[in-house]
Scaffold this active site. Structure first.
Site, PDB file in Angstrom:
ATOM      1  N   TYR A 274       0.789  -1.232   0.000  1.00  0.00           N
ATOM      2  CA  TYR A 274       0.000   0.000   0.000  1.00  0.00           C
ATOM      3  C   TYR A 274       0.821   1.282   0.000  1.00  0.00           C
ATOM      4  CZ  TYR A 274      -3.701  -3.282   1.079  1.00  0.00           C
ATOM      5  OH  TYR A 274      -4.580  -4.329   1.029  1.00  0.00           O
TER       6      TYR A 274
ATOM      7  N   HIS B 197      -8.330   1.851  -6.077  1.00  0.00           N
ATOM      8  CA  HIS B 197      -7.621   0.912  -5.205  1.00  0.00           C
ATOM      9  C   HIS B 197      -6.135   1.213  -5.326  1.00  0.00           C
ATOM     10  CE1 HIS B 197     -11.045  -1.629  -4.280  1.00  0.00           C
ATOM     11  NE2 HIS B 197     -11.405  -1.465  -5.546  1.00  0.00           N
TER      12      HIS B 197
END
Length: 144
Positions: free
Chosen positions: A24, A101
Protein backbone atom coordinates in the site's frame (compact mmCIF):
# COMPACT_ATOMS: atom_id res chain seq x y z
CA UNK A 1 -19.63 27.33 -8.45
CA UNK A 2 -16.93 24.70 -8.06
CA UNK A 3 -18.00 21.09 -8.49
CA UNK A 4 -17.91 19.09 -5.26
CA UNK A 5 -16.32 15.67 -4.98
CA UNK A 6 -16.78 13.42 -1.96
CA UNK A 7 -13.78 11.13 -1.39
CA UNK A 8 -14.62 8.09 0.72
CA UNK A 9 -12.09 5.66 2.14
CA UNK A 10 -13.10 2.44 3.79
CA UNK A 11 -11.74 0.03 6.35
CA UNK A 12 -8.09 -0.06 7.32
CA UNK A 13 -7.12 2.86 5.10
CA UNK A 14 -6.56 4.84 8.31
CA UNK A 15 -3.60 2.47 8.80
CA UNK A 16 -1.80 3.55 5.61
CA UNK A 17 1.89 4.14 6.18
CA UNK A 18 1.89 1.38 8.80
CA UNK A 19 -0.06 -1.42 7.15
CA UNK A 20 1.80 -3.51 4.58
CA UNK A 21 3.88 -0.72 3.02
CA UNK A 22 5.11 -3.04 0.24
CA UNK A 23 1.50 -3.39 -0.91
CA UNK A 24 0.00 0.00 0.00
CA UNK A 25 2.98 2.35 0.07
CA UNK A 26 4.46 4.49 2.82
CA UNK A 27 2.16 7.51 2.53
CA UNK A 28 -0.34 8.05 5.31
CA UNK A 29 -3.99 8.76 4.65
CA UNK A 30 -3.34 12.35 5.79
CA UNK A 31 -0.59 12.62 3.13
CA UNK A 32 -2.96 11.33 0.47
CA UNK A 33 -5.77 13.65 1.57
CA UNK A 34 -3.39 16.63 1.32
CA UNK A 35 -2.39 15.52 -2.19
CA UNK A 36 -6.09 15.20 -3.11
CA UNK A 37 -6.86 18.70 -1.80
CA UNK A 38 -3.97 20.21 -3.76
CA UNK A 39 -4.96 18.43 -6.99
CA UNK A 40 -8.63 19.33 -6.55
CA UNK A 41 -7.80 23.01 -6.06
CA UNK A 42 -5.66 22.97 -9.23
CA UNK A 43 -8.63 21.49 -11.11
CA UNK A 44 -11.15 23.96 -9.69
CA UNK A 45 -12.90 21.29 -7.63
CA UNK A 46 -13.76 21.23 -3.96
CA UNK A 47 -13.29 17.99 -2.04
CA UNK A 48 -14.33 16.49 1.22
CA UNK A 49 -12.42 13.42 2.40
CA UNK A 50 -13.81 10.92 4.90
CA UNK A 51 -12.68 7.53 6.22
CA UNK A 52 -14.48 4.89 8.24
CA UNK A 53 -14.11 1.26 9.13
CA UNK A 54 -17.91 0.84 9.18
CA UNK A 55 -19.96 -0.28 6.17
CA UNK A 56 -23.18 1.40 7.33
CA UNK A 57 -21.42 4.72 7.79
CA UNK A 58 -20.16 4.56 4.20
CA UNK A 59 -23.76 3.93 3.07
CA UNK A 60 -24.98 6.89 5.16
CA UNK A 61 -22.34 9.21 3.68
CA UNK A 62 -23.16 8.08 0.15
CA UNK A 63 -26.85 8.80 0.71
CA UNK A 64 -26.04 12.20 2.25
CA UNK A 65 -24.04 13.07 -0.89
CA UNK A 66 -27.27 13.40 -2.85
CA UNK A 67 -27.74 17.13 -3.39
CA UNK A 68 -24.48 17.89 -1.57
CA UNK A 69 -21.85 16.48 -3.95
CA UNK A 70 -21.48 16.24 -7.70
CA UNK A 71 -19.40 13.04 -7.76
CA UNK A 72 -17.83 10.42 -5.52
CA UNK A 73 -14.41 8.82 -5.43
CA UNK A 74 -14.46 5.68 -3.33
CA UNK A 75 -11.85 3.25 -2.10
CA UNK A 76 -14.06 0.91 -0.14
CA UNK A 77 -11.13 -1.36 0.71
CA UNK A 78 -12.25 -4.89 1.56
CA UNK A 79 -15.91 -3.85 1.31
CA UNK A 80 -15.44 -3.53 -2.46
CA UNK A 81 -15.46 -7.31 -2.66
CA UNK A 82 -18.30 -7.98 -0.23
CA UNK A 83 -20.75 -5.10 0.02
CA UNK A 84 -23.87 -5.14 -2.07
CA UNK A 85 -25.18 -2.47 0.32
CA UNK A 86 -22.50 0.05 -0.68
CA UNK A 87 -23.07 -0.69 -4.37
CA UNK A 88 -26.81 -0.24 -3.89
CA UNK A 89 -26.29 3.09 -2.10
CA UNK A 90 -24.08 4.33 -4.95
CA UNK A 91 -26.66 3.17 -7.49
CA UNK A 92 -29.44 4.94 -5.56
CA UNK A 93 -27.77 8.37 -5.56
CA UNK A 94 -26.84 8.04 -9.25
CA UNK A 95 -23.79 10.31 -9.02
CA UNK A 96 -20.69 9.71 -11.13
CA UNK A 97 -18.42 7.36 -9.15
CA UNK A 98 -14.79 6.48 -9.66
CA UNK A 99 -13.51 3.45 -7.76
CA UNK A 100 -9.88 3.62 -6.62
CA UNK A 101 -7.62 0.91 -5.21
CA UNK A 102 -4.01 1.55 -4.22
CA UNK A 103 -2.94 -1.98 -5.12
CA UNK A 104 -3.67 -3.95 -8.26
CA UNK A 105 -6.56 -6.07 -7.03
CA UNK A 106 -6.17 -8.37 -10.05
CA UNK A 107 -2.61 -9.29 -9.05
CA UNK A 108 -3.72 -10.34 -5.57
CA UNK A 109 -5.88 -13.07 -4.04
CA UNK A 110 -8.69 -14.36 -6.24
CA UNK A 111 -11.43 -13.06 -3.92
CA UNK A 112 -10.22 -9.50 -4.62
CA UNK A 113 -10.72 -9.86 -8.38
CA UNK A 114 -14.42 -9.01 -8.13
CA UNK A 115 -15.75 -5.66 -6.91
CA UNK A 116 -19.45 -4.95 -6.49
CA UNK A 117 -18.66 -1.24 -6.83
CA UNK A 118 -17.11 -1.57 -10.29
CA UNK A 119 -20.51 -2.22 -11.87
CA UNK A 120 -21.75 1.14 -10.56
CA UNK A 121 -18.60 3.16 -11.31
CA UNK A 122 -17.90 5.20 -14.44
CA UNK A 123 -14.27 4.13 -14.02
CA UNK A 124 -11.93 2.00 -11.95
CA UNK A 125 -8.32 2.84 -11.17
CA UNK A 126 -6.17 0.27 -9.41
CA UNK A 127 -2.52 -0.50 -8.86
CA UNK A 128 -1.16 3.04 -9.21
CA UNK A 129 -0.94 3.86 -5.52
CA UNK A 130 -2.00 7.31 -4.36
CA UNK A 131 -1.70 8.61 -7.94
CA UNK A 132 -5.00 6.83 -8.59
CA UNK A 133 -6.83 9.50 -6.60
CA UNK A 134 -5.28 12.27 -8.73
CA UNK A 135 -6.30 10.45 -11.90
CA UNK A 136 -9.83 9.99 -10.55
CA UNK A 137 -10.07 13.72 -9.83
CA UNK A 138 -8.84 14.58 -13.32
CA UNK A 139 -11.35 12.22 -14.92
CA UNK A 140 -14.21 13.66 -12.86
CA UNK A 141 -13.14 17.23 -13.62
CA UNK A 142 -13.49 16.43 -17.32
CA UNK A 143 -16.76 14.56 -16.83
CA UNK A 144 -18.37 17.26 -14.69
Amino acid sequence: MAKRVLVLNGPNLNMLGIREPKTYGSQTLADIEQMIATEAAALGLTVECRQTNREGELCDWIQQALGQSDAIIINAGGYSHTSIAIADALRAVALPVVEVHLSNIYAREAFRHHSYISAVAVGVICGLGATGYKLALRALAEKL
